[in-house]
Design an enzyme around this catalytic site. Structure first.
Site, PDB file in Angstrom:
ATOM      1  N   SER A  37       0.931  -1.330  -0.116  1.00 15.94           N
ATOM      2  CA  SER A  37      -0.014  -0.091  -0.021  1.00 15.94           C
ATOM      3  C   SER A  37       0.797   1.019   0.103  1.00 15.94           C
ATOM      4  CB  SER A  37      -0.879   0.106   1.116  1.00 15.94           C
ATOM      5  OG  SER A  37      -2.118   0.935   0.988  1.00 15.94           O
ATOM      6  N   ASP A  78      -9.698  -3.449  -5.743  1.00 15.55           N
ATOM      7  CA  ASP A  78      -9.264  -2.640  -4.641  1.00 15.55           C
ATOM      8  C   ASP A  78      -9.683  -1.301  -4.747  1.00 15.55           C
ATOM      9  OD1 ASP A  78      -7.557  -1.046  -2.987  1.00 15.55           O
ATOM     10  OD2 ASP A  78      -5.880  -2.312  -3.187  1.00 15.55           O
ATOM     11  N   HIS A 137      -8.450  -4.462  -1.503  1.00 14.96           N
ATOM     12  CA  HIS A 137      -7.338  -4.062  -0.845  1.00 14.96           C
ATOM     13  C   HIS A 137      -6.739  -5.203   0.141  1.00 14.96           C
ATOM     14  CE1 HIS A 137      -4.460  -0.910  -0.373  1.00 14.96           C
ATOM     15  NE2 HIS A 137      -4.483  -0.850   0.983  1.00 14.96           N
TER      16      HIS A 137
END
Length: 788
Positions: free
Chosen positions: A607, A695, A727
């Protein structure tokens, strides 16, 4: 002539289709922006070709992946139970069953013969895996709810105070939009009430007549809190709070005292809390402290002797407010509850825990007879307890160094805070689940790189810690076989950066200075954003790396929260480059001190940590042999320039606003990974980018474009994309283990260890095993911020 079916597919070459954008006088050409259209059959075909190419390139690792999966499975007690938590008239817990992907949520009645207030009534029953629990009632079986779906995520899960109703919400796509339902626990049947498109965090009002829940706008920002009356159509639901400022999120909860419904609104730098009296759940919310730009605060309702506030002998409602107004690391104040129409005034508040530049206050939890403080000092999280029975009127109080316990505070002395001590050099301590206002114990958890997640009950007023459960690790695991250590690297500006290391004692030899006698294979993990701390934590899957001789290290770079608020501020906005240069400095420290060498070190992050991976690949490509970028935020500037994309405006307080600020634009333009890949990247390390089609936080197109550009520049880059996930990646524990095994096998391949076997793997694989998550742990952040 037909193609030989054994010929592996060639690396996909994304067609260059130039598009341009112009901001602040600069025009930028982007050859791969066309990959953003996920509905395009051409884009889907390209992504599928990427998967086919990656599968072919890594086919030789299939056996290793399976072995690692079996090792994880073999070390895990697959049929297990969490420690029961008392709420109302029941003990609540989750259990896992061998062969099932998801947990089962259940409860059992409290033994009425003990009496509800007796100390023994607060001792959780010892539940044995595989043994039926007397009086057990299954509330929700996630496996049943997940049937017929490739993806499943449970969002909201809340039981009404009277124990009659369950509110739960599920997502079966991965887009983080959950359908909320209510269940009658007496019959086990769902009520007609159904609310689609909610966000996690639905809660009952204390009287059980209403459910409060948040929803998101088109940018996936939670912006409204609604009130639903049980038994009515959702079309009649009422908006309680709506936040028009696109920088703010909203959330809702209920105070532990069940005195207030609490609505919290916050951006990255500013917050505001509203309260609704539980006696009047349809009443208007009232603000505690009107928002002021740059001031963050949180609120906890407590009850103290009225004499403390000059209000007589009886109990008095107060608010504990944790804030950073003039206090970078936050301070705690106590104040009376503002009357309707009024708001908190700073001059009416008394400081009870003043600001400390060495201690970051992170939270306060109030109970009928005590308070619990959560804080961090010296890059470690800690828990402290204030026994209100031993305190006098509020006085400023510092956090304990050293700890003082067991005596009553005399008038004029500060409060005494009992810091819960754990005998390890590195650890993570935190609160467990503590839902009851009157409970005489505090549920706490602790873990480290070598100690599995452990759950305790602390008896308030004493030093007594009762061990309730330690996460079982099958296959003969012995913590003494592993070593954890803290070191400090020096950043390019002279800042000392903490580094955590863990390794298997007999797999890594040390020299006389206490560092590696010869360079070892090493996996270096980092995150460094949002004030999220990557704290020491145990991982069953990590053992498969450690037992093969890999050293695991965490670079606690600026932008995280390990060293306090200043550490975070020094790694965001126009100081973001510090995160990247800190990580490089840690890598070089590990090489210079003999722990590893560039050809034996892999970097990993996800991320925002994926942004870190992309940036350090550009900054120091020769330092790493490989880079794993999980759901990586590598096209940061393109995303942050577009306010129509999910969560963009919310992020401006973290990264800056390049759309309107030319200085921020130029700064981000200088580090965003995708736009800084050189024309010749043939000297780059091997790259594995992992993402998910659905995501909503970091869109799949960012790693897809990045890999296309890397490959066009000659870099050895692979893309793996989950076509039915969000995600957090795939859902289900077995699928999650396979995903970990996939990445770990790639890491071992890069490190030249793909042919090595785990020292403990054979024994572990022969054991019957399961539930990593059944032991209660304290954690921060989302899946992408979790260490491997």
């Amino acid at each position: 002539m037909s193609q030989d079916v054994t010929t592996p597919p060639a690396a996909p070459v994304a067609e260059r289709r130039p598009t341009t954008r112009t901001h602040h006088g600069e025009t930028v050409t982007d050859d791969y922006e066309w990959l953003r259209d996920k509905e395009s059959p051409e884009v889907v075909a390209h992504l599928e070709a990427e998967n086919a190419h990656t599968d072919a390139q890594l086919a030789h690792l299939a056996g290793l992946r399976q072995r690692i999966f079996e090792e994880i499975k073999g070390r895990t007690l697959e049929t297990d139970l969490s420690v029961p938590v008392r709420q109302g008239a029941h003990w609540y817990y989750a259990r896992t069953v061998e062969g099932q992907q998801y947990p089962v949520h259940a409860r059992a009645p409290i033994d009425a013969s003990l009496g509800s207030d007796a100390p023994s009534a607060w001792v959780p029953p010892v539940l044995e895996p595989g043994v039926p629990v007397a009086g057990e009632q299954v509330l929700l079986d996630d496996n049943v709810e997940a049937e017929g779906h490739d993806f499943f995520s449970l969002g909201s899960f809340d039981v009404s105070a009277d124990g009659r109703l369950l509110a739960y919400a599920v997502d079966v796509v991965g887009d983080e939009r959950y359908t909320l339902r209510l269940r009658d626990l007496a019959s086990g049947l769902d009520l007609p009430d159904t609310v689609p498109g909610t966000f996690p965090g639905a809660v009952f009002s204390p009287d059980g007549r209403y459910v409060f829940y948040p929803t998101v706008d088109d940018a996936w920002r939670p912006w409204r809190v609604w009130r639903h009356e049980v038994g009515t159509p959702s079309t009649q639901d009422v908006v309680v709070v709506e936040e028009p400022d696109e920088r703010y999120w909203v959330g809702v909860g209920v105070s532990r005292s069940r005195r207030y419904v609490q609505i919290d609104l916050g951006s990255k730098v500013t917050s505001e809390t509203w309260l609704i009296d539980a006696d009047d759940p349809t009443g208007e919310p009232r603000v505690v402290w009107p928002r002021r730009e740059g001031v963050e605060y949180s609120v906890e309702h407590a009850v103290v002797p009225g004499t403390w506030l000059g209000a007589g002998e009886g109990p008095q409602d107060v608010l504990l407010v944790l804030h950073n107004d003039g206090a970078e690391n936050f301070e705690l104040v106590v104040t009376g509850v503002p009357a309707p129409g009024d708001a908190l005034r700073a001059e009416d508040a008394t400081v009870v825990v003043p600001h400390d530049p060495a201690t970051r206050l992170e939270g306060v939890d109030a109970f009928a007879g005590h308070l619990v403080l959560s804080y961090r000092r010296e890059a470690l999280s800690r828990v402290g307890v204030v026994d209100l029975a031993t305190q006098t009127a509020p006085r400023p109080v510092g956090l304990p160094t050293p700890v003082r316990t067991g005596d009553t505070a005399a008038p004029g002395e500060p409060w005494h805070v009992h810091e819960v001590a754990f005998d390890e050099p590195l650890f993570t301590a935190g609160l467990g689940s503590n839902p009851e206002w009157e409970q005489p114990t505090v549920r706490v958890s602790c873990t480290s790189f070598v100690t599995p997640a452990t759950v305790y009950d602390l008896r308030v007023g004493t030093d007594e810690l009762t061990l309730l459960k330690r996460q079982p690790v099958l296959g003969g695991y012995d913590p003494a076989d592993y070593v954890q250590r803290r070191e400090w690297a020096t950043a390019e500006d002279g800042t000392r950066v903490p580094v955590s290391l863990v390794w298997r004692r007999d797999a890594v030899g040390l020299d006389a200075t206490g560092t590696g006698a010869e360079p070892a294979p090493l996996l270096l993990y980092g995150y460094g954003s949002y004030e999220i701390s990557i704290d020491p934590g145990f991982s069953v899957s990590r053992l498969s790396l450690l037992d093969r001789g890999v050293v695991f290290a965490v670079a606690h770079v600026r932008g995280g929260g390990e060293m306090g608020r200043g550490w975070y501020d020094d790694g965001k906005m126009l100081a973001k480059r510090n995160s990247f240069t800190d990580f490089v400095a840690v890598g070089r420290h590990l090489v210079e001190t003999g722990w590893t060498e560039p050809g034996r070190m892999v970097a990993m992050g996800g991320s925002a940590g994926g942004l870190l991976m992309g940036a350090v690949t550009n900054l120091a490509p020769d330092l790493f042999a490989g880079v794993v970028a999980q759901v990586p935020f590598v096209d940061a500037l393109t995303s942050i320039l577009d306010p129509s994309l999910p969560l963009t405006v919310v992020e401006w307080d973290e990264w800056g606003d390049p759309l309107h600020d030319p200085e921020v634009y130029r700064y981000m333009r200088g580090y965003t990974p995708y736009e800084n890949v050189p024309d010749d990247a043939s000297h780059y390390p091997r790259v594995l980018a992992v993402t998910s089609l659905n995501d909503t936080r970091v869109l799949y197109v960012e790693p897809a474009k990045w890999v296309a550009r890397l490959r066009a520049a000659g870099a050895p880059a692979l893309l793996k994309i989950e076509m039915n996930a969000g995600h957090g990646g795939v859902s289900g524990r077995y699928e999650g283990w396979r995903e970990v095994a996939y990445e770990d096998a790639w890491v071992l391949d890069v490190l030249g260890l793909a042919g090595e076997t785990s020292g403990e793997g054979d024994a572990a694989a022969e054991s019957s095993g399961e539930a990593d998550g059944a032991a209660e742990t304290s954690g921060e952040g989302g899946a992408a911020a979790e260490t491997p």
